[in-house]
Design a protein around this motif. Structure first.
Motif, mmCIF file in Angstrom:
data_model
loop_
_atom_site.group_PDB
_atom_site.id
_atom_site.type_symbol
_atom_site.label_atom_id
_atom_site.label_comp_id
_atom_site.label_asym_id
_atom_site.label_seq_id
_atom_site.Cartn_x
_atom_site.Cartn_y
_atom_site.Cartn_z
ATOM 1 N N MET A 1 26.896 -4.544 49.350
ATOM 2 C CA MET A 1 26.972 -5.959 49.647
ATOM 3 C C MET A 1 28.255 -6.255 50.427
ATOM 4 N N THR A 2 28.207 -7.247 51.278
ATOM 5 C CA THR A 2 29.348 -7.527 52.124
ATOM 6 C C THR A 2 30.541 -7.995 51.295
ATOM 7 N N THR A 3 31.732 -7.503 51.644
ATOM 8 C CA THR A 3 32.919 -7.806 50.871
ATOM 9 C C THR A 3 33.309 -9.274 50.958
ATOM 10 N N SER A 4 32.868 -9.979 52.001
ATOM 11 C CA SER A 4 33.228 -11.384 52.152
ATOM 12 C C SER A 4 32.504 -12.272 51.150
ATOM 13 N N ILE A 5 31.450 -11.775 50.561
ATOM 14 C CA ILE A 5 30.701 -12.542 49.572
ATOM 15 C C ILE A 5 31.146 -12.123 48.175
ATOM 16 N N GLN A 6 31.754 -13.072 47.461
ATOM 17 C CA GLN A 6 32.245 -12.816 46.114
ATOM 18 C C GLN A 6 31.565 -13.681 45.057
ATOM 19 N N THR A 7 31.138 -14.876 45.461
ATOM 20 C CA THR A 7 30.534 -15.818 44.524
ATOM 21 C C THR A 7 29.154 -16.238 45.028
ATOM 22 N N VAL A 8 28.159 -16.118 44.156
ATOM 23 C CA VAL A 8 26.778 -16.436 44.500
ATOM 24 C C VAL A 8 26.296 -17.610 43.651
ATOM 25 N N ALA A 9 25.612 -18.552 44.265
ATOM 26 C CA ALA A 9 24.942 -19.614 43.526
ATOM 27 C C ALA A 9 23.478 -19.238 43.357
ATOM 28 N N VAL A 10 23.005 -19.192 42.127
ATOM 29 C CA VAL A 10 21.600 -18.928 41.832
ATOM 30 C C VAL A 10 20.985 -20.217 41.320
ATOM 31 N N ILE A 11 20.039 -20.754 42.074
ATOM 32 C CA ILE A 11 19.388 -22.015 41.712
ATOM 33 C C ILE A 11 18.011 -21.693 41.121
ATOM 34 N N GLY A 12 17.847 -21.923 39.831
ATOM 35 C CA GLY A 12 16.585 -21.615 39.161
ATOM 36 C C GLY A 12 16.672 -20.289 38.435
ATOM 37 N N THR A 13 16.322 -20.279 37.146
ATOM 38 C CA THR A 13 16.454 -19.064 36.342
ATOM 39 C C THR A 13 15.139 -18.658 35.692
ATOM 40 N N GLY A 14 14.061 -18.763 36.471
ATOM 41 C CA GLY A 14 12.791 -18.234 35.995
ATOM 42 C C GLY A 14 12.815 -16.718 36.077
ATOM 43 N N VAL A 15 11.661 -16.105 36.235
ATOM 44 C CA VAL A 15 11.567 -14.652 36.295
ATOM 45 C C VAL A 15 12.439 -14.085 37.412
ATOM 46 N N ILE A 16 12.330 -14.683 38.612
ATOM 47 C CA ILE A 16 13.070 -14.178 39.768
ATOM 48 C C ILE A 16 14.554 -14.510 39.668
ATOM 49 N N GLY A 17 14.875 -15.760 39.343
ATOM 50 C CA GLY A 17 16.264 -16.180 39.294
ATOM 51 C C GLY A 17 17.083 -15.417 38.262
ATOM 52 N N SER A 18 16.501 -15.155 37.101
ATOM 53 C CA SER A 18 17.206 -14.394 36.068
ATOM 54 C C SER A 18 17.458 -12.966 36.526
ATOM 55 N N SER A 19 16.469 -12.386 37.180
ATOM 56 C CA SER A 19 16.618 -11.020 37.680
ATOM 57 C C SER A 19 17.670 -10.949 38.778
ATOM 58 N N TRP A 20 17.673 -11.934 39.687
ATOM 59 C CA TRP A 20 18.716 -11.997 40.708
ATOM 60 C C TRP A 20 20.098 -12.042 40.061
ATOM 61 N N THR A 21 20.222 -12.875 39.017
ATOM 62 C CA THR A 21 21.506 -13.010 38.331
ATOM 63 C C THR A 21 21.966 -11.671 37.773
ATOM 64 N N ALA A 22 21.054 -10.948 37.138
ATOM 65 C CA ALA A 22 21.392 -9.629 36.588
ATOM 66 C C ALA A 22 21.841 -8.677 37.692
ATOM 67 N N LEU A 23 21.120 -8.688 38.810
ATOM 68 C CA LEU A 23 21.478 -7.808 39.930
ATOM 69 C C LEU A 23 22.866 -8.143 40.471
ATOM 70 N N PHE A 24 23.122 -9.430 40.728
ATOM 71 C CA PHE A 24 24.404 -9.823 41.304
ATOM 72 C C PHE A 24 25.562 -9.486 40.362
ATOM 73 N N LEU A 25 25.357 -9.696 39.066
ATOM 74 C CA LEU A 25 26.390 -9.344 38.097
ATOM 75 C C LEU A 25 26.646 -7.842 38.086
ATOM 76 N N SER A 26 25.575 -7.055 38.204
ATOM 77 C CA SER A 26 25.727 -5.598 38.181
ATOM 78 C C SER A 26 26.483 -5.075 39.394
ATOM 79 N N ARG A 27 26.517 -5.864 40.469
ATOM 80 C CA ARG A 27 27.243 -5.464 41.683
ATOM 81 C C ARG A 27 28.650 -6.045 41.735
ATOM 82 N N GLY A 28 29.108 -6.584 40.610
ATOM 83 C CA GLY A 28 30.480 -7.060 40.529
ATOM 84 C C GLY A 28 30.723 -8.438 41.103
ATOM 85 N N LEU A 29 29.659 -9.205 41.336
ATOM 86 C CA LEU A 29 29.796 -10.545 41.901
ATOM 87 C C LEU A 29 29.935 -11.596 40.803
#
Length: 234
Positions: A1-29
């Motif tokens: 992932m690009t180093t310039s991106i450190q903070t991600v906004a995830v809008i919606g935590t259904g099946v996809i949003g929750s999974s996105w959150t897990a992925l982003f956290l696992s990559r140190g974001l």
């Protein structure tokens, strides 16, 4: 992932949003999460607790932590401080138009607004954007994104090429490691069950979510289908 991106906004935590959150956290974001559903906060916390052991086995980035997220009721005050937005709202056109317009108005002008939409092209929900609709695009994952590293990046006709390239760098997709492995193990029924969140009612949930859009796809395909009759091929 690009180093310039450190903070991600995830809008919606259904099946996809929750999974996105897990992925982003696992990559140190760092992740700012928001969902108006009353029990969304507790459900997300339970989901992350369940999925993090799997992510740990897959390998975490330096600094990755399950606690590196903040669930907020009102995302507005946080939007000026995020580096990318991953939108996962319901597949309802008018709702998305209003939401994307708000995200466009409140984020920094160069921040990518990526939608996980699987049925509505981004060209249809940018009409109310007044600031920079050229940074809006589709970032549609293969479900679940924290296990299947494949994302479709689909710009609309006015999306600036630089944002498409930045999105590609951020997602860093690969067919060999993502889609092929999944299709070798899951067939169409399991794929649809997973898409609905798993469990006995998951297939019904998937149909309720995508059936209206699928009807539109079918109508469109029928109207533009190729005529294979002998007369047309003569």
């Amino acid at each position: 992932m690009t180093t310039s991106i450190q903070t991600v906004a995830v809008i919606g935590t259904g099946v996809i949003g929750s999974s996105w959150t897990a992925l982003f956290l696992s990559r140190g974001l760092h992740v700012i999460v928001s969902d108006p559903v009353p029990d969304a906060k507790s459900k997300l916390a339970a989901y992350l607790q369940k999925e993090m052991p799997t992510l740990e086995k897959m390998g975490l980035a330096d600094g990755a932590s399950i606690s590196n997220y903040k669930f907020v009721e009102n995302i507005d005050e946080h939007l000026p401080h995020v580096d990318i937005v991953q939108e996962n709202a319901p597949e309802k056109l008018e709702f998305k138009r209003k939401l994307i317009a708000k995200l466009d108005a409140r984020t920094r002008e160069d921040v990518i607004i990526a939608s996980s939409s699987s049925s509505i092209p981004s060209s249809q929900f940018i009409s109310d954007c007044q600031r920079n609709p050229n940074r809006v695009l589709i970032g549609h994952p293969f479900n679940p994104p924290h296990l299947i590293p494949l994302v479709e990046v689909v710009p609309h006709p006015q999306t600036d090429e630089k944002y498409s390239q930045q999105a590609m760098e951020f997602y860093h997709t690969t067919v060999a490691a993502g889609l092929g492995l999944r299709w070798a193990l899951t067939g169409p029924f399991m794929t649809n069950i997973l898409g609905g969140g798993g469990g006995k009612t998951s297939f019904k949930k998937l149909l309720e979510h995508l059936a209206p859009a699928a009807q539109g796809w079918t109508k469109d395909m029928n109207e533009h289908s190729f005529d294979y009759s002998e007369e047309s091929l003569a």
